[in-house]
Enzyme design. Structure first.
Site, PDB file in Angstrom:
ATOM      1  N   GLY B  79       0.840  -1.198   0.000  1.00  0.00           N
ATOM      2  CA  GLY B  79       0.000   0.000   0.000  1.00  0.00           C
ATOM      3  C   GLY B  79       0.875   1.248   0.000  1.00  0.00           C
ATOM      4  N   LEU B  80       0.247   2.388  -0.201  1.00  0.00           N
ATOM      5  CA  LEU B  80       0.971   3.652  -0.282  1.00  0.00           C
ATOM      6  C   LEU B  80       1.663   4.005   1.037  1.00  0.00           C
ATOM      7  CD1 LEU B  80      -1.874   5.629  -2.093  1.00  0.00           C
ATOM      8  CD2 LEU B  80       0.376   5.113  -3.086  1.00  0.00           C
ATOM      9  N   GLY B  84      -1.069   2.983   6.391  1.00  0.00           N
ATOM     10  CA  GLY B  84      -1.344   2.321   7.671  1.00  0.00           C
ATOM     11  C   GLY B  84      -0.760   0.920   7.745  1.00  0.00           C
ATOM     12  N   SER B  86       2.408  -0.226   8.451  1.00  0.00           N
ATOM     13  CA  SER B  86       3.236  -0.513   9.627  1.00  0.00           C
ATOM     14  C   SER B  86       2.388  -0.625  10.885  1.00  0.00           C
ATOM     15  CB  SER B  86       4.301   0.566   9.817  1.00  0.00           C
ATOM     16  OG  SER B  86       5.267   0.463   8.794  1.00  0.00           O
ATOM     17  N   SER B 152       6.122  -1.868  -1.551  1.00  0.00           N
ATOM     18  CA  SER B 152       6.187  -2.832  -2.667  1.00  0.00           C
ATOM     19  C   SER B 152       5.214  -2.443  -3.778  1.00  0.00           C
ATOM     20  CB  SER B 152       5.940  -4.271  -2.186  1.00  0.00           C
ATOM     21  OG  SER B 152       4.884  -4.373  -1.260  1.00  0.00           O
TER      22      SER B 152
END
Lengths: 240, 240
Positions: B79-80, B84, B86, B152
């Site tokens: 995700g960007l 959220g 981490s 990723s």
């Protein structure tokens, strides 16, 4: 992480019951001198206790107490190209697998083949060794013993990998350069001398031998079997 | 890899003996109606069987049968920046640890901090993700569940990591770019818009969303607790 299957608990129940019921029948027989009472008590006991034993086992599968993690270790081979690191590391890995250890083999050449863009200049080598060292340390942290085989030529880099790991065992495969070059199994020394390969350890890039490795293995004037026997005896000190 | 301590076998012996001897005394009492005989048999049995039980346990510690490895899984967040990942990954990791799983958290930012020379250009990002993917696959192979949190951004790279692993669960933290940029917890979007950071995912480098992720988590319009509850329920399908 291991859990016990119901089948394991069932088989344990049976082996225990056979030995336990025999003992009970004998004890009752000695005290009552009545074989029928002894056998009846034994029979009833067998049924009741098998159920009890099974649930006792299932309960204990959930209890952590006394389950000891076998302390893993990082067995870090270092030495010149052609010294015999991979040969010895592969044998050691196979041996530890057969002994039931959770163990992973990290071979520098194999990992380079997965990441072909890794170069051979000092900074690239240094990063490569550190990355494999980090991988080793994460495996060790998770209970897996590591056998690694990388030239890992720089003393500083090896020291930094040592710092990442909890139990680091440096194994110097101390084969003289002349012998490695004479063997030249992969033809790399010839190509390095011809200038086709740059930054080749021992030719135009330094190999800094360990100052106080935990284990030193000699491969000159002895067979692979003899080298491995020596190595295995020394490793046993760290994996009892 | 786990081994059982003698202390574990001793404690199991005691808990088993208390329940077992009570059962024996009752059975003998019912059949003989003689409390003294029942207690004497119980007493003798207790001593003899404790020894027997202990050796039975030690013997079984050496037997592999029915010891099942809990199948690990690679839980791969994508995700960007600021989506959220981490936050959710850390909570999931803590949850799995508390459930007794062997589990490792691989956070992209943490690993970059160990290897600060890793760049952000496409080839560097790609290699970084592949390396972490390789690490995840080796951990998985050794029985360790992995929770990873990396942007990723490229579909190809994630597909290649999927190919390395046995059980790969792609978790798309599907927070819209506008919301990530509004949150901008680390101030990175502001710096990327100002041109201070190059190749920033979502600004001047693409994010290719997964086409068929195993799990999708939404973080807009819901609390972290609600997002995590949704995630936890979905992950339970892969880690029963």
């Amino acid at each position: 992480m291991y859990k016990e299957d119901q089948s394991r608990s069932l088989l344990k129940m049976l082996t225990w019951r056979v030995s336990g019921t025999l003992a009970t029948v004998l004890i009752v027989l000695v005290f009552t001198h009545e074989p029928l009472v002894a056998l009846t008590v034994g029979g009833l006991e067998a049924v009741a206790k098998m159920a009890l034993y099974f649930f006792h086992e299932r309960l204990w599968d959930r209890i952590k107490f006394g389950r000891r993690r076998v302390e893993p270790v990082v067995l870090w081979f270092t030495g010149l190209s052609g010294a015999g690191k991979s040969t010895l590391a592969e044998r050691l890995h196979a041996h530890l697998v057969s002994e039931g250890y959770a163990v992973e083999l990290l071979d520098g050449d194999v990992i380079r083949s997965i990441f072909p863009s890794t170069g051979f200049a000092r900074a690239d080598r240094d990063q490569h060794v550190r990355r494999v060292g980090f991988l080793a340390s994460v495996l060790e942290k998770n209970g897996v013993t590591v056998v690694s085989a990388l030239i890992s030529p720089y003393r500083d880099t090896r020291a930094s990998v040592r710092g990442m790991c909890k139990r680091f065992v440096e194994i110097h495969v101390d084969t003289p350069l002349e012998l490695c070059e004479r063997r030249d199994v992969k033809g790399l020394y010839r190509r390095a001398r011809a200038g086709e390969i740059k930054s080749f350890t021992g030719i135009d890039d330094p190999y800094e031998p360990p100052e106080s490795p935990e284990i030193v293995v000699h491969t000159d004037d002895v067979s692979v079997d003899a080298s491995f026997a020596e190595l295995r005896a020394q490793v046993a000190r760290y994996l009892p």
